[in-house]
Design a protein around this motif. Structure first.
Motif, short mmCIF file in Angstrom:
data_model
loop_
_atom_site.label_atom_id
_atom_site.label_comp_id
_atom_site.label_asym_id
_atom_site.label_seq_id
_atom_site.Cartn_x
_atom_site.Cartn_y
_atom_site.Cartn_z
N ASP A 153 -65.05 -45.71 -18.80
CA ASP A 153 -65.39 -45.06 -20.06
C ASP A 153 -66.71 -44.79 -20.15
O ASP A 153 -67.81 -45.71 -20.13
CB ASP A 153 -64.83 -45.89 -21.36
CG ASP A 153 -63.47 -45.58 -21.53
OD1 ASP A 153 -62.73 -45.25 -20.43
OD2 ASP A 153 -63.01 -46.21 -22.61
N MET A 154 -67.35 -43.38 -19.79
CA MET A 154 -68.65 -43.20 -19.82
C MET A 154 -69.38 -43.43 -21.13
O MET A 154 -68.80 -43.76 -22.26
CB MET A 154 -68.95 -41.76 -19.50
CG MET A 154 -68.27 -41.36 -18.13
SD MET A 154 -68.38 -39.27 -18.15
CE MET A 154 -67.27 -38.97 -16.73
N ARG A 155 -70.58 -43.73 -21.09
CA ARG A 155 -71.39 -43.76 -22.44
C ARG A 155 -71.26 -42.74 -23.23
O ARG A 155 -70.94 -41.41 -22.95
CB ARG A 155 -72.96 -44.06 -22.08
CG ARG A 155 -73.69 -42.66 -21.61
CD ARG A 155 -75.32 -42.80 -21.58
NE ARG A 155 -75.46 -43.82 -20.48
CZ ARG A 155 -76.75 -44.83 -20.40
NH1 ARG A 155 -77.24 -44.78 -21.72
NH2 ARG A 155 -76.90 -45.59 -19.53
N GLY A 156 -70.96 -43.23 -24.41
CA GLY A 156 -70.30 -42.21 -25.36
C GLY A 156 -68.97 -41.98 -25.63
O GLY A 156 -68.70 -40.95 -26.38
N ALA A 157 -68.25 -42.73 -24.89
CA ALA A 157 -66.85 -42.26 -24.82
C ALA A 157 -66.04 -43.71 -24.84
O ALA A 157 -66.31 -44.68 -24.34
CB ALA A 157 -66.60 -41.67 -23.44
N GLY A 158 -64.82 -43.46 -25.69
CA GLY A 158 -63.86 -44.45 -25.54
C GLY A 158 -64.11 -45.94 -25.68
O GLY A 158 -64.91 -46.14 -27.03
N LEU A 159 -63.76 -46.88 -25.07
CA LEU A 159 -63.95 -48.21 -25.46
C LEU A 159 -65.64 -48.57 -25.30
O LEU A 159 -65.94 -49.28 -25.91
CB LEU A 159 -63.14 -49.15 -24.49
CG LEU A 159 -61.76 -48.83 -24.65
CD1 LEU A 159 -61.01 -49.70 -23.73
CD2 LEU A 159 -61.19 -49.20 -26.00
N THR A 160 -66.37 -47.79 -24.28
CA THR A 160 -67.75 -47.87 -24.31
C THR A 160 -68.45 -47.69 -25.76
O THR A 160 -69.15 -48.39 -26.20
CB THR A 160 -68.30 -47.03 -23.09
OG1 THR A 160 -67.72 -47.61 -21.92
CG2 THR A 160 -69.74 -47.38 -23.14
N PHE A 161 -67.82 -46.59 -26.17
CA PHE A 161 -68.52 -46.07 -27.32
C PHE A 161 -68.17 -47.13 -28.81
O PHE A 161 -68.70 -47.54 -29.53
CB PHE A 161 -68.24 -44.78 -27.86
CG PHE A 161 -68.83 -44.25 -29.04
CD1 PHE A 161 -70.17 -43.77 -29.23
CD2 PHE A 161 -68.06 -44.33 -30.34
CE1 PHE A 161 -70.71 -43.36 -30.33
CE2 PHE A 161 -68.76 -43.84 -31.48
CZ PHE A 161 -69.97 -43.38 -31.59
N ALA A 162 -66.80 -47.49 -28.54
CA ALA A 162 -66.43 -48.64 -29.49
C ALA A 162 -67.08 -49.64 -29.49
O ALA A 162 -67.26 -50.34 -30.55
CB ALA A 162 -64.89 -48.60 -29.37
N HIS A 163 -67.43 -50.34 -28.24
CA HIS A 163 -68.01 -51.52 -28.05
C HIS A 163 -69.55 -51.52 -28.61
O HIS A 163 -69.67 -52.24 -29.50
CB HIS A 163 -68.22 -51.86 -26.62
CG HIS A 163 -68.88 -53.15 -26.30
ND1 HIS A 163 -68.22 -54.44 -26.78
CD2 HIS A 163 -69.86 -53.44 -25.59
CE1 HIS A 163 -69.20 -55.16 -26.16
NE2 HIS A 163 -70.18 -54.69 -25.70
N GLY A 164 -70.36 -50.37 -28.55
CA GLY A 164 -71.50 -50.34 -28.74
C GLY A 164 -71.90 -49.61 -29.89
O GLY A 164 -73.16 -49.83 -30.44
N GLY A 165 -71.10 -48.69 -30.44
CA GLY A 165 -71.36 -47.74 -31.37
C GLY A 165 -72.47 -46.91 -31.00
O GLY A 165 -73.08 -46.90 -29.82
N PRO A 166 -73.05 -45.92 -31.78
CA PRO A 166 -73.88 -44.90 -31.49
C PRO A 166 -75.29 -45.45 -31.12
O PRO A 166 -75.87 -45.13 -29.99
CB PRO A 166 -74.29 -44.01 -32.93
CG PRO A 166 -72.93 -44.28 -33.75
CD PRO A 166 -72.45 -45.73 -33.09
#
Length: 361
Positions: free
Chosen positions: A101-114
């Motif tokens: 899941d690239m930065r800004g996408a899916g579980l990566t985005f859900a984990h770190g937020g904007p």
């Protein structure tokens, strides 16, 4: 794709909540059992890896570590493939499947937020991340090369990786193949206008017409509006979005309702990435590849039309190459017809990779 998927989600959630959640719980449990890997030489490692200075979600799964490694590059931007494990479970019997899941996408985005995405989204960041992920996977699995499996917007990354770093890949396998032509090809745009007019949607057609046919001149908001109208005006694509995309997300053991909401927010966050590709021209950048080159495309794709992908493929020079249409599929062809896609991988790609065909000099 953001607008049409979000609208479909809202409609689904309008159903009676208690029954919907009960059905979801049963199906998610079934999918969790399906996803178990008990083979003695299997691998099932899912979690966050430090890539490009931030935590990014990577899944490495397969029933035999000796199998070839498939590294996916998902589309969007922001349309992560982490929800699709149950649909592609059979692939893992024959390949070690790596999902990122690239930065800004899916579980990566859900984990770190904007705030946890390392700054504003940009194509150059995704490209650097992709290269780092390739090196991580090679080291982690002890392989020299991996099969590159990009889809949709991921093929924009994939073509550039395959051209520049053939030493890292045993084959290129594109699906939902995007061919950027600096705005010259207007076939998908023209077909969208025709569908809207045929359906009597004069206002929507006028909106698309006012945007003009060159996507390089669109704002991120206009691109999202166009994607919604392009996909929503095609019954097969709309059905795929509902049943495959939204259905997989809703039933995935990895996705809570909060993470589903984050998925859509990530797509919105990732919209500006496309502006970094304005002016890209895949024909001008070159059609010679030093690795086996395959394209398996939905025969009825209205977003990245098969005719455009075929024309580019025909011009490609590669040590081995192959093209196939996936019948009864539009965009998301590999996910709508994962059985057919696996057949193509086994018939065309795995024999070449297993033979150890080296890149041309």
């Amino acid at each position: 794709m953001l607008g049409i998927i979000a609208a479909t989600t809202a409609a689904a959630l309008a159903a009676p909540v208690a029954g919907l959640l009960a059905h979801r719980a049963v199906r998610r449990s079934t999918h969790a059992r399906l996803m178990r890997i008990d083979a003695p030489n299997g691998i099932d490692q899912q979690g966050f890896v430090r890539i490009g200075g931030i935590d990014q979600w990577i899944s490495v799964r397969g029933e035999d570590r000796a199998n070839p490694v498939l590294l996916e590059l998902h589309g969007g931007p922001g349309a992560a493939h982490s929800p699709y494990g149950a649909r592609t479970r059979a692939w893992e019997r024959h390949f070690t499947l790596v999902r990122w899941d690239m930065r800004g996408a899916g579980l990566t985005f859900a984990h770190g937020g904007p705030a946890g995405q390392g700054g504003a989204p940009a194509f150059e960041r995704l490209y650097a991340d992709a290269l780092e992920v390739v090196h991580h996977v090679r080291e982690r699995l002890g392989v020299d090369r991996v099969v590159l499996l990009p889809s949709s917007f991921g093929t924009v990354l994939g073509l550039r990786l395959a051209r520049s770093h053939p030493e890292l890949f045993s084959a290129y396998v594109g699906t939902d193949q995007n061919v950027l032509e600096a705005g010259r090809d207007t076939s998908a745009y023209d077909a969208t206008l025709a569908r809207l007019r045929a359906a009597g949607k004069a206002k929507a057609a006028a909106k698309v017409e006012a945007m003009g046919c060159d996507p390089n001149r669109w704002t991120p908001a206009q691109r999202t509006a166009y994607d919604k109208l392009c996909a929503g005006s095609d019954p097969l694509t709309l059905d795929t979005l509902k049943k495959v995309v939204l259905g997989s997300m809703w039933l995935s053991p990895l996705y809570s309702p909060g993470k589903i909401a984050a998925y859509f927010k990530g797509q919105g966050f990732s919209e500006p990435v496309v502006t970094g590709t304005h002016g890209f021209d895949d024909w001008a950048d070159g059609t010679r590849f030093e690795i086996p080159f395959f394209v398996f495309q939905g025969a009825l794709d209205v977003i990245t039309p098969a005719a455009r992908a075929r024309a580019y493929f025909d011009a490609v020079e590669a040590p081995v190459k192959g093209f196939a249409l996936i019948e009864d599929a539009s965009h998301f062809a590999a996910l709508r017809r994962p059985d057919r896609f696996l057949e193509l991988l086994l018939a065309h790609v795995r024999p070449v990779v297993a033979a150890g065909r080296a890149p041309a000099a």
